[in-house]
Design a protein around this motif. Structure first.
Motif, PDB file in Angstrom:
ATOM      1  N   VAL A   1     -52.430  76.390  27.252  1.00  9.96           N
ATOM      2  CA  VAL A   1     -53.363  75.281  27.427  1.00  9.96           C
ATOM      3  C   VAL A   1     -52.627  73.952  27.370  1.00  9.96           C
ATOM      4  CG1 VAL A   1     -55.276  76.598  26.390  1.00  9.96           C
ATOM      5  CG2 VAL A   1     -53.891  75.079  24.953  1.00  9.96           C
ATOM      6  N   ASP A   2     -53.295  72.928  27.890  1.00  7.61           N
ATOM      7  CA  ASP A   2     -52.813  71.564  27.759  1.00  7.61           C
ATOM      8  C   ASP A   2     -52.883  71.182  26.277  1.00  7.61           C
ATOM      9  OD1 ASP A   2     -53.785  68.527  27.522  1.00  7.61           O
ATOM     10  OD2 ASP A   2     -52.536  68.713  29.330  1.00  7.61           O
ATOM     11  N   ARG A   3     -51.798  70.634  25.760  1.00  4.92           N
ATOM     12  CA  ARG A   3     -51.725  70.275  24.336  1.00  4.92           C
ATOM     13  C   ARG A   3     -52.867  69.339  23.925  1.00  4.92           C
ATOM     14  NH1 ARG A   3     -47.917  70.170  20.338  1.00  4.92           N
ATOM     15  NH2 ARG A   3     -46.254  70.851  21.731  1.00  4.92           N
ATOM     16  N   GLU A   4     -53.229  68.399  24.783  1.00  2.03           N
ATOM     17  CA  GLU A   4     -54.232  67.379  24.421  1.00  2.03           C
ATOM     18  C   GLU A   4     -55.667  67.866  24.550  1.00  2.03           C
ATOM     19  OE1 GLU A   4     -53.328  64.548  22.954  1.00  2.03           O
ATOM     20  OE2 GLU A   4     -51.263  65.286  23.164  1.00  2.03           O
ATOM     21  N   ASN A   5     -56.022  68.435  25.706  1.00  2.00           N
ATOM     22  CA  ASN A   5     -57.435  68.776  25.911  1.00  2.00           C
ATOM     23  C   ASN A   5     -57.778  70.240  25.655  1.00  2.00           C
ATOM     24  OD1 ASN A   5     -56.804  70.266  28.240  1.00  2.00           O
ATOM     25  ND2 ASN A   5     -57.210  68.542  29.606  1.00  2.00           N
ATOM     26  N   ARG A   6     -56.753  71.050  25.391  1.00  3.49           N
ATOM     27  CA  ARG A   6     -56.921  72.476  25.053  1.00  3.49           C
ATOM     28  C   ARG A   6     -57.588  73.280  26.168  1.00  3.49           C
ATOM     29  NH1 ARG A   6     -53.788  71.043  21.188  1.00  3.49           N
ATOM     30  NH2 ARG A   6     -53.991  71.937  19.129  1.00  3.49           N
ATOM     31  N   ARG A   7     -57.438  72.839  27.403  1.00  3.28           N
ATOM     32  CA  ARG A   7     -57.954  73.567  28.557  1.00  3.28           C
ATOM     33  C   ARG A   7     -56.827  74.399  29.159  1.00  3.28           C
ATOM     34  NH1 ARG A   7     -62.426  74.801  28.456  1.00  3.28           N
ATOM     35  NH2 ARG A   7     -62.409  75.154  30.684  1.00  3.28           N
ATOM     36  N   PRO A   8     -57.123  75.606  29.664  1.00  4.29           N
ATOM     37  CA  PRO A   8     -56.081  76.450  30.266  1.00  4.29           C
ATOM     38  C   PRO A   8     -55.367  75.742  31.419  1.00  4.29           C
ATOM     39  CG  PRO A   8     -58.081  77.714  29.923  1.00  4.29           C
ATOM     40  CD  PRO A   8     -58.430  76.277  29.645  1.00  4.29           C
ATOM     41  N   VAL A   9     -54.046  75.992  31.492  1.00  6.54           N
ATOM     42  CA  VAL A   9     -53.211  75.443  32.559  1.00  6.54           C
ATOM     43  C   VAL A   9     -52.311  76.560  33.082  1.00  6.54           C
ATOM     44  CG1 VAL A   9     -53.217  73.076  31.655  1.00  6.54           C
ATOM     45  CG2 VAL A   9     -51.425  74.664  30.930  1.00  6.54           C
TER      46      VAL A   9
END
Length: 138
Positions: A115-123
């Motif tokens: 996930v993105d470190r900031e928004n915690r959304r999968p990347v």
């Protein structure tokens, strides 16, 4: 599953504190060994920057099947392979072996979602990380 199916190994020395009152490594420590072999691989081989990188891995599932006891002082050969590689997720299989043994003391399954470190959304997996993981796919 024996040691031959795991393309990556990391030696982990048990510690005095790992033993419980029954004289063997407590079950929670096996999960710590899983975390250790996975993150050692991701950092050293996959270039994962756990402190400042834009992508982090979150454990979303883990499982352990216990086969034999480990104890202090033992060296654990932690074997790792990728069972499934997705766009943003990885399913690992782990084997914990007493040094010199071909039979596992435990077998594990562990799923990371990156996930993105900031928004915690999968990347999507970064290229360097994906390449390293492809190298240990079973």
């Amino acid at each position: 599953m024996d040691r031959s199916v795991f393309p990556h190994f990391h030696a982990i020395t048990t510690r005095w504190k790992d033993n419980d009152v029954y004289g063997h490594v407590n079950n929670v420590e096996y999960y710590s060994f899983f975390d250790t072999v996975i993150n050692e691989f991701l950092i050293r081989s996959g270039g994962l920057d756990i402190h400042r990188g834009p992508v982090i891995g979150l454990c979303v599932e883990s499982q352990c099947t216990f086969k034999a006891s480990l104890a202090f002082p033992d060296t654990v050969d932690a074997g790792l392979r990728v069972a499934k590689l997705g766009n943003s997720s990885v399913t690992y299989e782990i084997g914990l072996f007493r040094a010199g043994s071909d039979e596992p003391a435990a077998l594990g399954r562990f799923v990371h979602v990156f996930v993105d470190r900031e928004n915690r959304r999968p990347v999507p997996l970064p290229d360097e990380l994906r390449s390293a993981l492809e190298g240990i796919a079973g």
